[in-house]
Structure formats: C-alpha cells, structure tokens
Write an enzyme that holds these catalytic residues in place. Sequence first.
Site, short mmCIF file in Angstrom:
data_model
loop_
_atom_site.label_atom_id
_atom_site.label_comp_id
_atom_site.label_asym_id
_atom_site.label_seq_id
_atom_site.Cartn_x
_atom_site.Cartn_y
_atom_site.Cartn_z
N HIS A 1 7.03 2.14 0.08
CA HIS A 1 5.71 1.97 0.68
C HIS A 1 5.65 0.95 1.81
O HIS A 1 5.16 1.23 2.91
CB HIS A 1 4.71 1.53 -0.40
CG HIS A 1 4.67 2.38 -1.62
ND1 HIS A 1 3.94 3.54 -1.69
CD2 HIS A 1 5.25 2.23 -2.83
CE1 HIS A 1 4.07 4.07 -2.90
NE2 HIS A 1 4.86 3.29 -3.61
N ASP A 2 6.07 -0.27 1.52
CA ASP A 2 5.68 -1.41 2.35
C ASP A 2 6.21 -1.40 3.79
O ASP A 2 5.49 -1.82 4.70
CB ASP A 2 6.08 -2.71 1.66
CG ASP A 2 5.29 -2.93 0.37
OD1 ASP A 2 4.21 -2.32 0.23
OD2 ASP A 2 5.74 -3.69 -0.49
N GLU B 1 -5.20 2.32 -5.81
CA GLU B 1 -3.81 1.89 -5.63
C GLU B 1 -3.63 0.46 -6.14
O GLU B 1 -4.57 -0.33 -6.11
CB GLU B 1 -3.45 2.01 -4.13
CG GLU B 1 -2.04 1.61 -3.76
CD GLU B 1 -1.91 0.12 -3.47
OE1 GLU B 1 -0.81 -0.42 -3.67
OE2 GLU B 1 -2.93 -0.51 -3.09
N PHE B 2 -2.44 0.12 -6.57
CA PHE B 2 -2.16 -1.15 -7.25
C PHE B 2 -2.63 -2.37 -6.48
O PHE B 2 -3.36 -3.22 -7.01
CB PHE B 2 -0.65 -1.25 -7.53
CG PHE B 2 -0.22 -2.57 -8.09
CD1 PHE B 2 -0.34 -2.85 -9.44
CD2 PHE B 2 0.31 -3.55 -7.26
CE1 PHE B 2 0.06 -4.08 -9.96
CE2 PHE B 2 0.71 -4.78 -7.77
CZ PHE B 2 0.58 -5.05 -9.12
N ASN B 3 -2.20 -2.52 -5.22
CA ASN B 3 -2.51 -3.74 -4.46
C ASN B 3 -4.01 -3.99 -4.37
O ASN B 3 -4.45 -5.14 -4.39
CB ASN B 3 -1.94 -3.66 -3.05
CG ASN B 3 -0.43 -3.80 -3.01
OD1 ASN B 3 0.19 -4.30 -3.95
ND2 ASN B 3 0.16 -3.38 -1.91
N THR C 1 1.50 -6.77 2.28
CA THR C 1 2.07 -5.66 1.53
C THR C 1 1.91 -5.85 0.02
O THR C 1 2.55 -5.15 -0.76
CB THR C 1 3.56 -5.47 1.88
OG1 THR C 1 4.28 -6.66 1.56
CG2 THR C 1 3.73 -5.14 3.35
N ASN D 1 3.43 -7.65 -7.70
CA ASN D 1 4.42 -6.84 -8.41
C ASN D 1 5.01 -7.59 -9.59
O ASN D 1 5.40 -6.99 -10.59
CB ASN D 1 5.53 -6.42 -7.45
CG ASN D 1 5.11 -5.31 -6.51
OD1 ASN D 1 4.34 -4.43 -6.88
ND2 ASN D 1 5.61 -5.36 -5.28
N ASP E 1 4.88 -9.45 -1.93
CA ASP E 1 5.09 -9.74 -3.36
C ASP E 1 6.35 -9.02 -3.85
O ASP E 1 6.30 -8.18 -4.73
CB ASP E 1 3.88 -9.32 -4.20
CG ASP E 1 3.54 -7.84 -4.10
OD1 ASP E 1 3.95 -7.19 -3.11
OD2 ASP E 1 2.90 -7.30 -5.02
N ASP F 1 10.21 -2.45 -2.34
CA ASP F 1 9.81 -1.99 -1.01
C ASP F 1 9.43 -3.15 -0.11
O ASP F 1 9.61 -3.08 1.12
CB ASP F 1 8.69 -0.95 -1.10
CG ASP F 1 7.57 -1.33 -2.05
OD1 ASP F 1 7.78 -2.18 -2.93
OD2 ASP F 1 6.47 -0.76 -1.93
N ASP F 2 8.92 -4.26 -0.68
CA ASP F 2 8.69 -5.46 0.13
C ASP F 2 10.00 -5.97 0.72
O ASP F 2 10.03 -6.47 1.85
CB ASP F 2 8.09 -6.58 -0.72
CG ASP F 2 6.80 -6.20 -1.41
OD1 ASP F 2 5.72 -6.57 -0.92
OD2 ASP F 2 6.88 -5.53 -2.46
N ASN G 1 -2.66 5.26 -7.75
CA ASN G 1 -1.51 5.17 -8.65
C ASN G 1 -1.75 4.20 -9.82
O ASN G 1 -1.18 4.36 -10.88
CB ASN G 1 -0.21 4.81 -7.91
CG ASN G 1 -0.26 3.45 -7.22
OD1 ASN G 1 -1.22 2.70 -7.34
ND2 ASN G 1 0.79 3.15 -6.47
#
Length: 317
Positions: free
Chosen positions: A239-240, A164-166, A124, A39, A10, A14-15, A158
């Site tokens: 992150h990803d 975490e968001f995902n 991711t 995102n 998404d 970082d993706d 976060n």
Amino acid sequence: MPQKIILDCDPGHDDAIALMLAHGNPDVELVAVTTVGGNAVLEKTTKNALGVLTIAGITGVPIAAGCAHPLMRQGEDADVHGESGLDGVVLPEPAMELDPRHGVDLIVDTIMEAEPKTITLVPTGPLTNIAMAMRKEPQIIDRVKEVVLMGGGVHVGNWSAVAEFNIKIDPEAAAMVFDAPWEVTMCGLDVTHQALATDEVAERIKALDTPLSEFVLGLFGFFRHAYHNAQGFEFPPVHDPVAVARVIDPSIVGTVRAPIVVETRGDYTLGMTVTELRPAHIPADCHTQAAMTLDADRFWDLVIDAIARLGKDSSNG
C-alpha cells in the site's frame, strides 16, 4: 528540484518499501521521518523505521518518534505485520539516533523552517501526528504544499466492511486532516489493492542480488503469507509506496476530485471515508481527491529502481 517530503509512518512491511522509494528516487527528497503507533506499538514502529533506514543506507535524515496512541481511542495493531510489526526479516542495529524532539515537533519545525509550499506531507499510518501538528501550529496548514496519504477507500474497507485500518483506528485525527483547508490526496484501498507484489515483481527484485534486495524479498515473503491467511490475497498489496509514487509522478496514480469526510460516530461505519462522487455535489473549490487507478508497471519500475540505487550505494559502503 526534487519534491521535499516528510514521511510519517508506522513500519510495517509496506512502510519499509515507502521509505526506500522516498530516499532512493532522485525526484523526491526525504527531509524527515516520523513514527506513529499503528501497525504495531510506537516502540516497535520506531525500532523498525530505524532498522530500515540503516539497512537501506539512509543517513542524514532526522527521525523522531511521535504519538503512541490515537487522539481519543485505544490503539489497535494490524496483525498482518506480525508480532514485531516487521516479521520475516532481521533488522540491524540502528546506525543513527532518534532526534530528541517529539515527532510532532519535528513535523512543525521542518515545515515552519522551509519556504512555504515546498514540503509535502506523506502519512502512511494513522493520522495522529498530523492532526496534533495542525493543532499545535495551525500555520502549517497554509505552508504545506499538499498532503498525500495512504488510507481510506472509496468503495473498499479492510478493518471493517467500509473502513480502512489507518483511518479507523484514529478517525478523529483523520477527520481533522481531511477537513482542513489544504490539498489532500487519498491513496486508499481502491488504488493500493492494484499494487500487488507478484511473482514477476519478486523475480525482478531477486535479480538485483544485493543484501537490500534480499531484505525486501524477506518482507514480501512474510507479507504474502500473512495477507493470504488474513484476507485471501494471492499476492500482497504493497500500500504505502503508492502515496510516495503519487508525489514522484502524479500521472502514475489517477485521481478524481471529490469531497471526502470521515465518519466518526457510526456504529457500523466508523472510520469510513465517505466520498461524494455525484457531479452536482462537487464544488469548484474542492480540496480533496481520491486515487482510483494505478499504472502498476510504472509504479513497480519506480520501486525497483529505488531498491537498486539504495542497494548499490549501501554495498559500496
């Protein structure tokens, strides 16, 4: 033989780096890209993915747009990525067209057409596409080699104190993915917060001196400012690509075998990836593991090498 991966993403700053690492490293083969709302809304994440593939010279890889919304909830955007989902850079016009299939169908078809246990799923973003693919064709569960995802966290959240968001924006999809009887490695915030785009990293990328390296520096510049304002980080965690690095060289990302379940009903713990670390409660056939440590130097070596390879190839036409 390179490891074959489907990157479900998404983009997201970082993706974008994850896409570059997945195609720029010779030890993995990016066989498909799918996009999901996360995102930013699906239209934007798909546009961003096409732009990243184009500027990085990534051609010949099918890309399809997947699910726009979580399974049961309203979608949410991650504000650290800006209005476009990829603020801080200018994207070129896409050099490729979307695959006419839905992203879920591209995932299913790619897995079912490949030899069993040769495809690794690397999500991711929110896990909506993966859950829908499982539901549409349950046979993929036995055919996938493993799922290596960026999301969750053992000790850190976060999007809430513990989530975490995902995972939090589609916890039902995440619960399906973690519960299914396939190998799942969670590269969560415990490990991705160790993947910091420091000044030293930025200097190494600047030294590559290609249009692609300048693009990456633009990503880092916006992301650093946004992460500092939103979460107080001096340097932004990228992150990803950690999930991709885990597939390339598992020794870079240290894991612990542990049962992981996703909370779907808690008022304050929705989306928490509850990780059982008590030795007496970890069964011998546990199929989930959590990433805890990162060799950051070797991780960035992989990322910078991939950016260099792609930058050289795209500069040569």
